[in-house]
Write a protein that holds these residues in place. Structure first.
Motif, PDB file in Angstrom:
ATOM      1  N   GLY A 236       0.459  -0.997   0.078  1.00  0.00           N
ATOM      2  CA  GLY A 236       0.043  -0.503   0.166  1.00  0.00           C
ATOM      3  C   GLY A 236       0.421   1.636   0.428  1.00  0.00           C
ATOM      4  O   GLY A 236       2.092   1.336  -0.701  1.00  0.00           O
ATOM      5  N   GLY A 237       0.492   2.468   0.592  1.00  0.00           N
ATOM      6  CA  GLY A 237       0.952   3.469   0.507  1.00  0.00           C
ATOM      7  C   GLY A 237      -0.356   4.550   0.141  1.00  0.00           C
ATOM      8  O   GLY A 237      -1.286   4.437  -0.442  1.00  0.00           O
ATOM      9  N   CYS A 238      -0.101   5.813   0.761  1.00  0.00           N
ATOM     10  CA  CYS A 238      -0.973   6.656   0.318  1.00  0.00           C
ATOM     11  C   CYS A 238      -0.654   7.946  -1.475  1.00  0.00           C
ATOM     12  O   CYS A 238       0.565   7.731  -1.698  1.00  0.00           O
ATOM     13  N   PRO A 239      -0.846   7.480  -2.507  1.00  0.00           N
ATOM     14  CA  PRO A 239      -0.752   7.689  -3.764  1.00  0.00           C
ATOM     15  C   PRO A 239      -0.772   9.542  -4.098  1.00  0.00           C
ATOM     16  O   PRO A 239      -0.028   9.775  -4.685  1.00  0.00           O
ATOM     17  N   TYR A 240      -1.396   9.697  -2.180  1.00  0.00           N
ATOM     18  CA  TYR A 240      -0.858  11.560  -2.465  1.00  0.00           C
ATOM     19  C   TYR A 240       0.590  11.834  -1.996  1.00  0.00           C
ATOM     20  O   TYR A 240       0.820  12.963  -1.728  1.00  0.00           O
ATOM     21  N   ALA A 241       1.250  10.726  -1.293  1.00  0.00           N
ATOM     22  CA  ALA A 241       1.947  11.781  -0.879  1.00  0.00           C
ATOM     23  C   ALA A 241       3.670  11.245  -1.319  1.00  0.00           C
ATOM     24  O   ALA A 241       3.575  10.204  -1.867  1.00  0.00           O
ATOM     25  N   ARG A 242       4.097  12.072  -1.805  1.00  0.00           N
ATOM     26  CA  ARG A 242       5.862  11.996  -2.274  1.00  0.00           C
ATOM     27  C   ARG A 242       6.447  10.909  -1.609  1.00  0.00           C
ATOM     28  O   ARG A 242       7.422  10.877  -0.900  1.00  0.00           O
ATOM     29  N   GLY A 243       6.923   9.834  -2.833  1.00  0.00           N
ATOM     30  CA  GLY A 243       7.661   8.733  -2.399  1.00  0.00           C
ATOM     31  C   GLY A 243       7.250   7.964  -1.579  1.00  0.00           C
ATOM     32  O   GLY A 243       7.821   7.241  -0.793  1.00  0.00           O
ATOM     33  N   ALA A 244       5.845   7.671  -1.120  1.00  0.00           N
ATOM     34  CA  ALA A 244       5.492   6.800  -0.473  1.00  0.00           C
ATOM     35  C   ALA A 244       6.147   5.351  -0.937  1.00  0.00           C
ATOM     36  O   ALA A 244       5.940   5.052  -2.109  1.00  0.00           O
ATOM     37  N   SER A 245       6.066   4.844   0.906  1.00  0.00           N
ATOM     38  CA  SER A 245       6.702   3.354   0.474  1.00  0.00           C
ATOM     39  C   SER A 245       5.669   2.326   0.686  1.00  0.00           C
ATOM     40  O   SER A 245       6.282   1.258   1.257  1.00  0.00           O
ATOM     41  N   GLY A 246       5.147   2.798   1.559  1.00  0.00           N
ATOM     42  CA  GLY A 246       3.806   1.138   1.779  1.00  0.00           C
ATOM     43  C   GLY A 246       3.435   1.888   3.654  1.00  0.00           C
ATOM     44  O   GLY A 246       4.122   3.096   3.933  1.00  0.00           O
ATOM     45  N   ASN A 247       2.293   0.727   3.688  1.00  0.00           N
ATOM     46  CA  ASN A 247       2.242   1.195   5.066  1.00  0.00           C
ATOM     47  C   ASN A 247       3.311   0.512   5.861  1.00  0.00           C
ATOM     48  O   ASN A 247       4.150  -0.130   5.289  1.00  0.00           O
ATOM     49  N   LEU A 248       3.018   0.581   7.678  1.00  0.00           N
ATOM     50  CA  LEU A 248       4.466  -0.915   8.178  1.00  0.00           C
ATOM     51  C   LEU A 248       3.981  -2.093   8.015  1.00  0.00           C
ATOM     52  O   LEU A 248       2.722  -2.461   7.403  1.00  0.00           O
ATOM     53  N   ALA A 249       5.098  -3.080   7.984  1.00  0.00           N
ATOM     54  CA  ALA A 249       4.535  -3.877   7.049  1.00  0.00           C
ATOM     55  C   ALA A 249       4.750  -4.321   8.774  1.00  0.00           C
ATOM     56  O   ALA A 249       5.566  -4.879   9.438  1.00  0.00           O
ATOM     57  N   SER A 250       3.786  -5.783   8.440  1.00  0.00           N
ATOM     58  CA  SER A 250       3.136  -6.368   9.796  1.00  0.00           C
ATOM     59  C   SER A 250       4.053  -7.575  10.419  1.00  0.00           C
ATOM     60  O   SER A 250       4.241  -7.732  11.702  1.00  0.00           O
ATOM     61  N   GLU A 251       4.846  -8.047   9.237  1.00  0.00           N
ATOM     62  CA  GLU A 251       6.363  -8.664  10.211  1.00  0.00           C
ATOM     63  C   GLU A 251       7.180  -7.469  11.023  1.00  0.00           C
ATOM     64  O   GLU A 251       7.111  -8.489  12.209  1.00  0.00           O
ATOM     65  N   ASP A 252       7.590  -6.943  10.273  1.00  0.00           N
ATOM     66  CA  ASP A 252       7.990  -5.804  11.637  1.00  0.00           C
ATOM     67  C   ASP A 252       7.583  -5.555  12.464  1.00  0.00           C
ATOM     68  O   ASP A 252       8.309  -5.302  13.705  1.00  0.00           O
ATOM     69  N   LEU A 253       6.772  -5.095  12.824  1.00  0.00           N
ATOM     70  CA  LEU A 253       5.726  -5.228  13.802  1.00  0.00           C
ATOM     71  C   LEU A 253       5.426  -5.981  14.643  1.00  0.00           C
ATOM     72  O   LEU A 253       5.779  -5.948  15.986  1.00  0.00           O
ATOM     73  N   VAL A 254       6.070  -7.078  14.594  1.00  0.00           N
ATOM     74  CA  VAL A 254       5.104  -8.351  15.190  1.00  0.00           C
ATOM     75  C   VAL A 254       6.937  -8.310  16.060  1.00  0.00           C
ATOM     76  O   VAL A 254       7.004  -8.602  17.489  1.00  0.00           O
ATOM     77  N   TYR A 255       7.147  -8.603  15.298  1.00  0.00           N
ATOM     78  CA  TYR A 255       8.862  -8.365  15.609  1.00  0.00           C
ATOM     79  C   TYR A 255       9.173  -7.761  16.533  1.00  0.00           C
ATOM     80  O   TYR A 255       9.691  -7.799  17.705  1.00  0.00           O
ATOM     81  N   MET A 256       9.330  -6.655  16.921  1.00  0.00           N
ATOM     82  CA  MET A 256       9.390  -5.695  17.635  1.00  0.00           C
ATOM     83  C   MET A 256       8.307  -5.660  18.417  1.00  0.00           C
ATOM     84  O   MET A 256       9.398  -5.435  19.689  1.00  0.00           O
ATOM     85  N   LEU A 257       7.382  -5.631  18.529  1.00  0.00           N
ATOM     86  CA  LEU A 257       6.966  -5.893  19.491  1.00  0.00           C
ATOM     87  C   LEU A 257       7.221  -7.692  20.948  1.00  0.00           C
ATOM     88  O   LEU A 257       7.443  -7.198  21.837  1.00  0.00           O
ATOM     89  N   HIS A 258       7.425  -8.118  19.791  1.00  0.00           N
ATOM     90  CA  HIS A 258       7.300  -9.301  21.123  1.00  0.00           C
ATOM     91  C   HIS A 258       9.102  -9.331  21.267  1.00  0.00           C
ATOM     92  O   HIS A 258       9.090  -9.504  22.257  1.00  0.00           O
ATOM     93  N   GLY A 259       9.764  -8.278  20.502  1.00  0.00           N
ATOM     94  CA  GLY A 259      10.996  -7.753  21.572  1.00  0.00           C
ATOM     95  C   GLY A 259      10.672  -7.106  22.249  1.00  0.00           C
ATOM     96  O   GLY A 259      11.968  -6.983  23.108  1.00  0.00           O
ATOM     97  N   MET A 260      10.015  -6.482  22.085  1.00  0.00           N
ATOM     98  CA  MET A 260       9.763  -5.491  23.497  1.00  0.00           C
ATOM     99  C   MET A 260       8.496  -6.151  24.783  1.00  0.00           C
ATOM    100  O   MET A 260       8.646  -5.658  25.918  1.00  0.00           O
ATOM    101  N   GLY A 261       9.297  -7.383  24.540  1.00  0.00           N
ATOM    102  CA  GLY A 261       8.657  -8.442  25.865  1.00  0.00           C
ATOM    103  C   GLY A 261       7.100  -8.115  25.400  1.00  0.00           C
ATOM    104  O   GLY A 261       5.943  -8.552  26.310  1.00  0.00           O
ATOM    105  N   LEU A 262       6.338  -7.734  24.498  1.00  0.00           N
ATOM    106  CA  LEU A 262       4.690  -7.963  24.376  1.00  0.00           C
ATOM    107  C   LEU A 262       4.318  -8.996  23.379  1.00  0.00           C
ATOM    108  O   LEU A 262       4.857  -9.202  22.781  1.00  0.00           O
ATOM    109  N   GLU A 263       2.795  -8.930  23.475  1.00  0.00           N
ATOM    110  CA  GLU A 263       2.467 -10.499  23.523  1.00  0.00           C
ATOM    111  C   GLU A 263       1.319 -10.444  22.117  1.00  0.00           C
ATOM    112  O   GLU A 263       0.871  -8.883  22.130  1.00  0.00           O
ATOM    113  N   THR A 264       0.757 -10.300  21.178  1.00  0.00           N
ATOM    114  CA  THR A 264      -0.162 -10.650  19.619  1.00  0.00           C
ATOM    115  C   THR A 264      -0.447 -11.818  19.386  1.00  0.00           C
ATOM    116  O   THR A 264      -1.564 -11.285  18.827  1.00  0.00           O
ATOM    117  N   GLY A 265       0.224 -12.704  19.622  1.00  0.00           N
ATOM    118  CA  GLY A 265      -0.158 -14.197  19.194  1.00  0.00           C
ATOM    119  C   GLY A 265      -0.632 -14.570  17.956  1.00  0.00           C
ATOM    120  O   GLY A 265      -0.943 -15.143  17.582  1.00  0.00           O
TER     121      GLY A 265
END
Length: 301
Positions: A236-265
């Motif tokens: 994804g990514g907003c078509p109006y944003a210059r240089g838009a590269s997409g949404n935050l990747a879910s995989e990256d988010l889950v990896y970070m949250l687990h590394g913070m000691g948080l649960e996601t299921g």
């Protein structure tokens, strides 16, 4: 605050709607079903916006008919007005989402209406949903910047979020549509809104245009939010944003949250595999750094 963070996966809607490659209905159904098997609790399945505006999601009813809904998972769909709501309900949707922006200029350019007019347009949706017992999620876009007016006053973000909550939205997703936010600004924005809307009713939604999305989520998690939107493979990514590269990747988010000691299921291996599969469908490599790092070596050759 809870140690559990609920991730709302938005690739099937927000991710795909801004992808140039047309995706087959069968692949959209497979995407939702694959995501359902990863442990995610919320998956935005599609959009009932006019096909004229979003051709990629013209098959919304077919997608809803084809997916295998799993217990304990919500499958919200985006609706712009009462007509879209009725189409969504006819297709079996039991949770919907409505959207507006905190920027007057963005609303004018995007939907040719003021903020107040945009809210007026979907008030019948909220009234009907209340009568039908259907939950409504509210999106507020451009909370940290607008491609047309630049800075967006915090007071406007707070006013719009508060209004959506007062009208009955059970959850308000605060979106940095063009991905210009930084952690300090993201935290300040969240806390300003949380002074008027309960933190447990808030979610954050960051695009990664300037590579700040993960840091922004981390700052908001530390400030108390426990719901975050993201899109597998960074689609994804907003078509109006210059240089838009997409949404935050879910995989990256889950990896970070687990590394913070948080649960996601969420099963990170299964999620990363799904992201690589989707990237293949789109004819490119995954936009997730974690997805690439976890790929079997032969996939990287």
């Amino acid at each position: 605050m809870s140690d559990f963070v609920r991730i709302v996966e938005v690739a099937p809607r927000d991710g795909l709607q801004n992808e140039s490659a047309m995706v087959a209905t069968a692949d959209k159904i497979a995407l939702v079903d694959r995501l359902s098997a990863t442990g995610l609790r919320g998956i935005e399945a599609t959009s009932f916006v006019s096909p004229k505006w979003v051709p990629q999601l013209a098959d919304a009813a077919e997608v809803m008919a084809g997916i295998e809904r799993q217990p304990g998972i919500s499958y919200p769909v985006l609706v712009p007005n009462l007509q879209g709501y009725e189409r969504a309900r006819a297709a079996g949707a039991d949770e919907v989402a409505v959207f507006t922006a905190a920027s007057e200029a963005f609303n004018r350019k995007n939907i040719n209406a003021s903020i107040d007019e945009s809210i007026e347009r979907f008030m019948p949706v909220l009234e009907r949903a209340r009568a039908d017992g259907v939950r409504v999620r509210g999106y507020v876009s451009t909370v940290l910047g607008c491609p047309y007016q630049g800075e967006v006053p915090l007071a406007d973000v707070v006013r719009v979020a508060r209004r959506l909550h007062e009208l009955g939205c059970h959850e308000i997703s605060l979106g940095d549509t063009i991905g210009v936010g930084t952690p300090r600004k993201a935290r300040e924005m969240l806390l300003a809104v949380a002074a008027e809307v309960p933190m447990q009713a808030l979610a954050v939604h960051f695009h990664d245009t300037f590579g700040q999305a993960l840091a922004n989520v981390a700052a908001c998690i530390e400030a108390g939010v426990r719901v975050a939107d993201s899109a597998v493979a960074g689609t994804g990514g907003c078509p109006y944003a210059r240089g838009a590269s997409g949404n935050l990747a879910s995989e990256d988010l889950v990896y970070m949250l687990h590394g913070m000691g948080l649960e996601t299921g969420v099963d990170l291996e299964a999620l990363a595999e799904t992201g690589r599969w989707l990237a293949g469908v789109l004819g490119r490599t995954t936009g997730s750094k974690v997805g690439r790092a976890m790929a079997p070596q032969q996939d990287l050759a």
